[in-house]
Write an enzyme that holds these catalytic residues in place. Structure first.
Site, PDB file in Angstrom:
ATOM      1  N   TYR A   1       0.822  -1.217   0.000  1.00 35.04           N
ATOM      2  CA  TYR A   1       0.000   0.000   0.000  1.00 35.04           C
ATOM      3  C   TYR A   1       0.854   1.265   0.000  1.00 35.04           C
ATOM      4  O   TYR A   1       0.438   2.297  -0.492  1.00 35.04           O
ATOM      5  CB  TYR A   1      -0.898   0.033   1.238  1.00 35.04           C
ATOM      6  CG  TYR A   1      -2.259  -0.587   1.058  1.00 35.04           C
ATOM      7  CD1 TYR A   1      -2.398  -1.850   0.488  1.00 35.04           C
ATOM      8  CD2 TYR A   1      -3.408   0.072   1.480  1.00 35.04           C
ATOM      9  CE1 TYR A   1      -3.644  -2.426   0.347  1.00 35.04           C
ATOM     10  CE2 TYR A   1      -4.661  -0.503   1.341  1.00 35.04           C
ATOM     11  CZ  TYR A   1      -4.771  -1.746   0.776  1.00 35.04           C
ATOM     12  OH  TYR A   1      -6.007  -2.316   0.647  1.00 35.04           O
TER      13      TYR A   1
ATOM     14  N   ASP B   1     -12.247  -8.808   4.725  1.00 31.13           N
ATOM     15  CA  ASP B   1     -13.577  -8.757   4.102  1.00 31.13           C
ATOM     16  C   ASP B   1     -14.188 -10.146   4.069  1.00 31.13           C
ATOM     17  O   ASP B   1     -15.378 -10.327   4.315  1.00 31.13           O
ATOM     18  CB  ASP B   1     -13.490  -8.231   2.661  1.00 31.13           C
ATOM     19  CG  ASP B   1     -13.762  -6.733   2.566  1.00 31.13           C
ATOM     20  OD1 ASP B   1     -13.488  -6.035   3.562  1.00 31.13           O
ATOM     21  OD2 ASP B   1     -14.238  -6.276   1.509  1.00 31.13           O
TER      22      ASP B   1
HETATM   23  C1  IPM Z   1     -10.315  -1.049   4.213  1.00 29.51           C
HETATM   24  C2  IPM Z   1     -10.613  -0.403   2.899  1.00 29.51           C
HETATM   25  C3  IPM Z   1      -9.484   0.535   2.556  1.00 29.51           C
HETATM   26  C4  IPM Z   1      -8.240  -0.302   2.419  1.00 29.51           C
HETATM   27  C5  IPM Z   1      -9.717   1.417   1.322  1.00 29.51           C
HETATM   28  C6  IPM Z   1     -10.993   2.207   1.428  1.00 29.51           C
HETATM   29  C7  IPM Z   1      -8.547   2.316   1.056  1.00 29.51           C
HETATM   30  O1  IPM Z   1     -10.846  -1.359   1.917  1.00 29.51           O
HETATM   31  O2  IPM Z   1     -10.160  -0.314   5.212  1.00 29.51           O
HETATM   32  O3  IPM Z   1     -10.251  -2.281   4.252  1.00 29.51           O
HETATM   33  O4  IPM Z   1      -7.966  -0.860   1.342  1.00 29.51           O
HETATM   34  O5  IPM Z   1      -7.504  -0.405   3.387  1.00 29.51           O
HETATM   35 MG    MG Z   2     -10.945  -3.348   2.689  1.00 26.51          MG
END
Ligand code: IPM
Ligand code: MG
Length: 359
Positions: free
Chosen positions: A140, A251
């Site tokens: 990231y 997720d």
């Molecule tokens: C999360 C989200 C974020 C991420 C996005 C909105 C940048 O998906 O907090 O999991 O990828 O970290």
């Molecule tokens: Mg996410």
């Protein structure tokens, strides 16, 4: 007086944060908590007002606060903007500027919602996983990154997946400590068979293990971990992984519980200052319609009270009130099933506030 900065953000952020703040007000009164709140802009709403997703004023207030409560950022309105000023950059900027490297994402199945999961109840019942995601490093944030044009004229996109030993060690310690306080099992997730950065990751986790003899450390490849999460998720207690794998696996774990609308998260720095937000996003398709489930944000307030504000009793009260509301069969649309009472965002806030009187 403790300071909480409230960042509603975009989409359903405003509605869900409003309900969470009503709940916070009630526990403030009930437990005599000295907490003051202020608010600021982040994400798309900040872009509309100031041109950037993380205005200087917001960052300054965030640095001064003891804790931050965030709704959600993003939406189709800002999807075509340049990467550098997209709403998500507001969130990522807060995480990195405040060094919130430890992201705790619990995935707990409320027994009352066992039917809401897309998996069979016998596979998910009793599920209680904590994903510890590294949040300020990895692919990231790795440099170099970008999209460049090669001599041939073809374009090429590139990112860098990098972790230093100290970054791995500090998230490893958070995870070992968390496992020690829970079921005593830690699964470190990597791609050790392909990526050098995770060879180092695994090595550091193994080096830490002897310091935590009460924690049983195991390792798993990320692809297998994704499969195991949907095959036999109860084998996990605490999982620790890097930024991108953690994004994906959290997720997946969230959905096992039936609704991503139920799950709070904490992003902590080395001193337990933190930003608290629901795991779900800004859901622009249902924004402003009194449909969103505010429970993840309400439970984020509980996490904030517990981790950053040292008010565990108030946190317990909120969690008990949420459980009582579920016991009473009150549901927003995302977790609704036959025989339950369907309420909107506001109605769910009302129900939690009412339940707080009895816990
Ligand atoms: C999360 C989200 C974020 C991420 C996005 C909105 C940048 O998906 O907090 O999991 O990828 O970290
Ligand atoms: Mg996410």
């Amino acid at each position: 007086m403790k300071k909480v900065l409230v960042l509603p953000g975009d989409g359903i952020g405003h509605e869900i944060v409003a309900e969470a703040l009503r709940v916070l007000d009630v526990v403030k009164g009930r437990f005599g908590l000295a907490i003051e709140t202020d608010s600021a802009l982040v994400g798309g709403s900040a872009i509309d007002a100031t041109g950037v997703p993380l205005p200087e004023e917001t960052l300054t207030k965030a640095k001064e606060a003891d804790a931050i409560l965030l709704g959600a950022v993003g939406g189709p309105k800002w999807d075509d903007l340049d990467m550098a000023i997209r709403p998500e950059k507001g969130l990522l900027g807060l995480r990195s500027n405040l060094q919130l490297f430890a992201n705790l994402r619990p995935a707990i199945l409320y027994p009352q919602l066992a039917d809401a999961s897309s998996l069979k109840p016998e596979i998910v019942s009793g599920l209680d996983i904590l994903i510890v995601r590294e949040l300020t490093g990895g692919i990231y944030f790795g440099q170099p990154r970008g999209i460049r044009t090669l001599e041939s004229g073809e374009r090429e996109g590139f990112n860098t997946y990098v972790y230093s030993e100290s970054e791995i060690e500090r998230i490893g310690r958070v995870a070992f400590e968390a496992a020690r306080k829970r079921g005593g099992r830690l699964c470190s997730v990597d791609k050790h068979n392909v990526l050098e950065v995770t060879v180092l990751w695994r090595e550091i986790m193994d080096t830490l293990a002897p310091e935590y003899p009460d924690v049983e450390l195991s390792h798993m490849y990320v692809d297998n971990a994704a499969m195991q999460l949907v095959r036999a998720p109860r084998q996990f207690d605490v999982m620790v992984t890097g930024n991108m794998f953690g994004d994906i696996l959290s997720d997946c774990a969230a959905m096992l519980t039936g609704s991503i609308g139920m799950l709070p998260s904490a992003s902590l720095d080395a001193n337990n200052k933190g930003m608290y937000e629901p795991v779900h996003g800004s859901a622009p398709d249902i924004a402003g319609q009194d449909l969103a489930n505010p429970l993840a944000t309400i439970l984020s307030v509980a996490m904030m009270l517990r981790y950053s504000l040292n008010e565990a009793t108030a946190a317990d009260a909120i969690e008990a009130a949420v459980s009582a509301v579920l016991d009473a069969g009150i549901r927003t649309g995302d977790i609704w099933s036959e025989g339950c009472e369907k309420v909107g965002t506001r109605g769910m806030g009302d129900a939690v506030v009412a339940a707080l009187a009895d816990v």
